[in-house]
Scaffold this motif. Sequence first.
Motif, PDB file in Angstrom:
ATOM      1  N   TYR A 242       0.983  -1.201   0.200  1.00 30.70           N
ATOM      2  CA  TYR A 242       0.141   0.084   0.001  1.00 30.70           C
ATOM      3  C   TYR A 242       0.742   1.186  -0.112  1.00 30.70           C
ATOM      4  O   TYR A 242       0.565   2.380  -0.555  1.00 30.70           O
ATOM      5  N   PHE A 243       2.147   1.096   0.659  1.00 30.30           N
ATOM      6  CA  PHE A 243       3.035   2.461   0.668  1.00 30.30           C
ATOM      7  C   PHE A 243       3.917   2.302  -0.427  1.00 30.30           C
ATOM      8  O   PHE A 243       4.766   3.244  -0.508  1.00 30.30           O
ATOM      9  N   GLN A 244       3.834   1.394  -1.640  1.00 29.29           N
ATOM     10  CA  GLN A 244       4.911   1.266  -2.602  1.00 29.29           C
ATOM     11  C   GLN A 244       4.253   2.034  -3.761  1.00 29.29           C
ATOM     12  O   GLN A 244       3.193   1.762  -4.027  1.00 29.29           O
ATOM     13  N   GLN A 245       5.033   2.468  -4.650  1.00 30.50           N
ATOM     14  CA  GLN A 245       4.752   3.123  -5.855  1.00 30.50           C
ATOM     15  C   GLN A 245       4.350   2.112  -6.744  1.00 30.50           C
ATOM     16  O   GLN A 245       4.928   0.926  -6.584  1.00 30.50           O
ATOM     17  N   ALA A 246       3.401   2.019  -7.807  1.00 25.16           N
ATOM     18  CA  ALA A 246       3.064   1.102  -8.640  1.00 25.16           C
ATOM     19  C   ALA A 246       3.927   0.884  -9.661  1.00 25.16           C
ATOM     20  O   ALA A 246       4.425  -0.360 -10.104  1.00 25.16           O
TER      21      ALA A 246
ATOM     22  N   PHE B 136      13.162   8.831  -3.066  1.00 31.57           N
ATOM     23  CA  PHE B 136      12.327   8.493  -2.085  1.00 31.57           C
ATOM     24  C   PHE B 136      10.918   8.245  -2.695  1.00 31.57           C
ATOM     25  O   PHE B 136      10.571   6.970  -2.410  1.00 31.57           O
ATOM     26  N   PHE B 137      10.704   9.112  -3.350  1.00 32.27           N
ATOM     27  CA  PHE B 137       9.315   9.062  -3.824  1.00 32.27           C
ATOM     28  C   PHE B 137       9.257   8.077  -5.430  1.00 32.27           C
ATOM     29  O   PHE B 137       8.082   7.826  -6.022  1.00 32.27           O
TER      30      PHE B 137
ATOM     31  N   ARG C 116       1.534   8.961   0.851  1.00 30.55           N
ATOM     32  CA  ARG C 116       0.769   8.668   1.796  1.00 30.55           C
ATOM     33  C   ARG C 116       1.396   7.875   3.034  1.00 30.55           C
ATOM     34  O   ARG C 116       1.220   8.118   4.215  1.00 30.55           O
ATOM     35  N   TYR C 117       2.715   7.511   2.709  1.00 34.86           N
ATOM     36  CA  TYR C 117       3.699   6.917   3.734  1.00 34.86           C
ATOM     37  C   TYR C 117       4.318   7.992   4.682  1.00 34.86           C
ATOM     38  O   TYR C 117       4.330   7.728   5.836  1.00 34.86           O
ATOM     39  N   VAL C 118       4.643   9.160   4.078  1.00 35.92           N
ATOM     40  CA  VAL C 118       4.865  10.362   4.929  1.00 35.92           C
ATOM     41  C   VAL C 118       3.878  10.934   5.291  1.00 35.92           C
ATOM     42  O   VAL C 118       4.141  11.463   6.502  1.00 35.92           O
ATOM     43  N   LEU C 119       2.511  10.970   5.048  1.00 33.26           N
ATOM     44  CA  LEU C 119       1.357  11.368   5.710  1.00 33.26           C
ATOM     45  C   LEU C 119       1.107  10.821   6.831  1.00 33.26           C
ATOM     46  O   LEU C 119       0.779  11.217   7.964  1.00 33.26           O
TER      47      LEU C 119
ATOM     48  N   SER D 151       0.303  14.455  -1.191  1.00 33.57           N
ATOM     49  CA  SER D 151      -0.867  13.396  -0.914  1.00 33.57           C
ATOM     50  C   SER D 151      -2.119  13.534  -0.928  1.00 33.57           C
ATOM     51  O   SER D 151      -2.861  12.941  -1.764  1.00 33.57           O
ATOM     52  N   ALA D 152      -2.519  14.958  -0.670  1.00 33.80           N
ATOM     53  CA  ALA D 152      -3.889  15.256  -0.846  1.00 33.80           C
ATOM     54  C   ALA D 152      -4.070  15.788  -2.251  1.00 33.80           C
ATOM     55  O   ALA D 152      -5.316  15.997  -2.813  1.00 33.80           O
TER      56      ALA D 152
END
Length: 335
Positions: free
Chosen positions: A145-149, A157-158, A164-167, A249-250
């Motif tokens: 869920y916290f990984q990039q597709a 990092f991103f 959302r992981y940082v959130l 994230s938002a």
Amino acid sequence: MDSTFSFGVILATLACFIIAINALVAVAVFLLIHKTDSISLCFTLNLAVADILIGVAISGLVTDQLSNPSHSTQRTLCSLRMAFVTSSSAASVLTVMLIAFDRYLAIKKPFRYFQIMNGPLAGTCVAGLWLVSYIIGFIPLWMPYFQQATYQGPCSFFSVFQPRYVLILSVGGFFPALLLFVFFYCDMFKIASLHNEQIRKMELAGAPEGHCPSLRASGDLKALRTVAVLIGSFTLSWAPFLITSIVQSACQHCQLYQVLERYLWLLGVGNSLLNPLIYAYWQKDVRMQLYQMAVGVKKKLMLLFFLRHPRDPGPRETRETSCQVITITRGHLEG
């Protein structure tokens, strides 16, 4: 290519400074612990070790930034690198919290401090701190869920972790830690103010002069100053990155990744360079130990210089040089 290469050079320079300065402070603090057996200094040493690991972790990213665009780190290796960076950063932040709590406890419970903060408790705190840090850093590897597709290099990092992981880290870690920092500081400031007021009343009442109250007030002010500087550097370093990550994230359509990874993330990692400078400047015992280390190195270099570059001076200069060599040798042996 040019911007990536420049970023790699900046990252390499930052990593070298972080490792070198923290290693120097770590040696100084280790020597102080050997002299004083201070529990508080053990936490400072742990902070230096955590910051050294951050420098080592980001140095692993340098080769990827300086290599050709066609060369890209594998996704698994990149995820491990970023997890290690995150774990080391979490350990550094949690150690700053532990140092603040230690100073708070020393002011809040001065007579029971050494009974509460003993060796076993300090060791348990440090071990638990590292366990929590590595759980935080490696959570994305266990939860898709916290990984990039998709993954496209270079490693960052991103490129492997979702915003959302940082959130989650911000809501569950950063902001509660910041509130806890503020609480510690406010309560410490309140206690220090009461101590100063009691000292003034004693002086006005004509009480006999004593050093214990003034020394305690001085220690309170030093603890307040150190905690205030740590809170300030911690907040200014990491708040921009975390707040901007929340915005990203938002707002999925906002393209803030380059700002986050090239500037704000670098600012947060730079906190690991500020921590040793804070202790080297604000902590007198650490500063004096570094000075003694510098004097010792200077004596050894002067001794080697005189031994490797003999001269044939006149009689008077011979006596002066011999006295200098004897003085340096005696100081070296005594040191």
